[in-house]
Write an enzyme that holds these catalytic residues in place. Structure first.
Site, PDB file in Angstrom:
ATOM      1  N   ALA A 185       0.641  -1.186  -0.029  1.00 55.60           N
ATOM      2  CA  ALA A 185       0.131   0.047  -0.213  1.00 55.60           C
ATOM      3  C   ALA A 185       0.840   1.068   0.078  1.00 55.60           C
ATOM      4  O   ALA A 185       0.420   2.089   0.748  1.00 55.60           O
ATOM      5  CB  ALA A 185      -1.023   0.565   1.279  1.00 55.60           C
ATOM      6  N   HIS A 228     -11.330  34.135  -5.190  1.00 58.25           N
ATOM      7  CA  HIS A 228     -12.763  33.307  -4.623  1.00 58.25           C
ATOM      8  C   HIS A 228     -13.799  33.253  -5.419  1.00 58.25           C
ATOM      9  O   HIS A 228     -13.550  33.754  -6.609  1.00 58.25           O
ATOM     10  CB  HIS A 228     -13.503  34.195  -3.556  1.00 58.25           C
ATOM     11  CG  HIS A 228     -14.508  33.235  -3.200  1.00 58.25           C
ATOM     12  ND1 HIS A 228     -14.639  32.553  -1.547  1.00 58.25           N
ATOM     13  CD2 HIS A 228     -15.672  33.727  -3.233  1.00 58.25           C
ATOM     14  CE1 HIS A 228     -16.106  31.508  -1.591  1.00 58.25           C
ATOM     15  NE2 HIS A 228     -16.675  32.900  -2.596  1.00 58.25           N
TER      16      HIS A 228
END
Ligand code: NAI
Length: 416
Positions: free
Chosen positions: A148, A405
């Site tokens: 993993a 934003h």
């Protein structure tokens, strides 16, 4: 007359060749497979094509097209008048000569290959490395992944989405040993929720046909699989002819180099996976540029100690700088600041609310030390912090930088 010989045209070798040629050096490059190395042909680029394909069928169809297009681009770059590309294996005759070509400077950039576990059954028909898995024409119904680490987690994520039943068997307690423990655990839990089975703390002992046998907490356990991916690390590509050049190298650790990637023999350098330092395409590229700068007498300030890295699971994980545990071990005083994707407008709009950011910085001045991110576009977010860390900036300077934003990057200025 050749000024510089480069053995290997992977990301390290070809970038160094083009950079050197543009700075006026005459370069000879040896490459006996395809230009682009592991990264382009059987690594980063094919796997990212898989990540950005809706189905396994689409991925296998698109992969050769993407690879071919990029290979063509590199061949064009290497057609620079200062570069001679020789399509054969470069073999050291002595410390200045490679396959009949002599130069004052030589860069070895031969890369790495998959390390297969020396266990019974590892040579089976249905067992392979990531290279073989990327060559499969049919989606394996049941895929067992041993390891993993970065490769294991990336393939687990994408093959589960394609519809394979994925099981991951990992020797250690947690996945992604190089990543912040908190981030690694959250990513594993998320992939578990999606249906991937993880056996942690489990060492694989043998493979018998379709049965993968391993030991967990003293008990023998087995998993049935149609294909077994061995993702247990990579080994440097060293060659017996290296002995003719006389520099120090080791089958396991690769070519020994100093902080400027010089070998023990004057004029010979080793960059990328073959020096076993940081097995990352972008590390190889920057090491190559640094070596060429040294040859040209150009001083640079490349920070090899701040090497960002990303794991292209869905969502991504990425980091730069030491983990919290490493800072504790080193006795470095630090503060940790966090924020979560679920509070970020763009993440909500994208329906990508799983994710977090962790920034470590010095307590007084707030100088940024590291960033660990898990969530959509984590690699891009870490890239931004890498710029701040490289320039020695503080958390306050990051917060005072205007962020567009709505963007995911705002998670950085939203840290507590
Ligand atoms: P790795 O070293 O990241 O992970 C290998 C894993 O296999 C470890 O967790 C180890 O504990 C486990 N393992 C070893 N023997 C085992 C056994 N008998 N049973 C169960 N588990 C066992 O190696 P990986 O993932 O193969 O990657 C190789 C290299 O390629 C790494 O250096 C990686 O950084 C690089 N790479 C980077 C990528 C990226 O930056 N996105 C993508 C792919 C590879």
């Amino acid at each position: 007359m050749t000024d510089l010989i480069i053995i290997g045209a992977g990301p390290g070798g070809y970038k160094a060749a083009v950079y050197a040629a543009r700075h006026g050096l005459k370069v000879t490059v040896f490459e006996d497979v395809h230009v682009g190395g592991t990264c382009l042909n059987v690594g980063c680029i094919p796997t990212k094509t898989y990540v950005h394909s809706a189905t396994f069928a689409e991925a296998t169809e698109r992969q050769p097209q993407v690879v071919e297009a990029l290979r063509g681009g590199i061949e064009t770059l290497l057609s620079h008048p200062n570069i001679t590309l020789i399509r054969e294996k470069g073999v050291f005759i002595n410390a200045n000569t490679v396959s009949g070509v002599t130069a004052k400077h030589i860069i070895v950039a031969t890369g790495s290959s998959a390390k297969m576990l020396p266990i019974p059954g590892a040579d089976g028909q249905n067992v392979g490395s990531s290279t073989e898995l990327l060559g499969l024409k049919e989606l394996p119904k049941r895929l067992c992944i041993i390891g993993a680490g970065v490769i294991g987690m990336e393939f687990a994520s994408v093959f589960q989405r394609f519809g394979s039943e994925v099981t991951v068997v990992e020797y250690l307690k947690e996945c992604l040993p190089m990543v912040d423990g908190d981030i690694a655990k959250r990513l594993r839990k998320l992939l578990e929720k999606r249906g991937i089975t993880f056996y942690m703390g489990a060492g694989v002992k043998s493979i018998d046909g379709s049965t993968v046998l391993f030991e967990q907490k003293g008990k023998e356990v087995s998993v049935e699989a149609d294909y077994v991916l061995m993702a247990t690390g990579r080994k440097p590509n060293v060659s017996p002819d290296f002995a003719n050049a006389g520099f120090n190298y080791d089958e396991r650790k690769g070519i020994a180099v100093d902080e400027n990637f010089k070998t023990s023999v004057k004029g010979i350098y080793a960059i990328g996976d073959v020096n076993g330092r940081q097995m990352l395409a972008h590390a190889a590229e920057m090491q190559g540029i640094h070596v060429v700068n040294r040859i040209l007498g150009i001083e640079d300030k490349i920070r090899f100690d701040f090497m960002p890295a990303a794991i292209f699971t869905e969502p991504e994980a990425a980091c730069v700088g030491p983990t919290e545990d490493q800072l504790k071990e080193q006795g470095v005083p630090f503060e940790c600041h966090k924020s979560f994707y679920r509070a970020n407008g763009k993440a909500l709009a994208m329906n990508e609310t799983e994710g977090m950011v962790k920034l470590c910085c010095e307590p007084e001045e707030g100088k940024l030390l590291s960033a660990h991110v898990f969530g959509a576009h984590a690699a891009d977010i870490v890239q931004e912090v890498t710029a701040y860390i490289t320039l020695g900036a503080t958390l306050r300077q990051l917060r005072e930088t205007v962020h567009i934003h709505p963007t995911l990057s705002e998670v950085l200025i939203e840290v507590n």
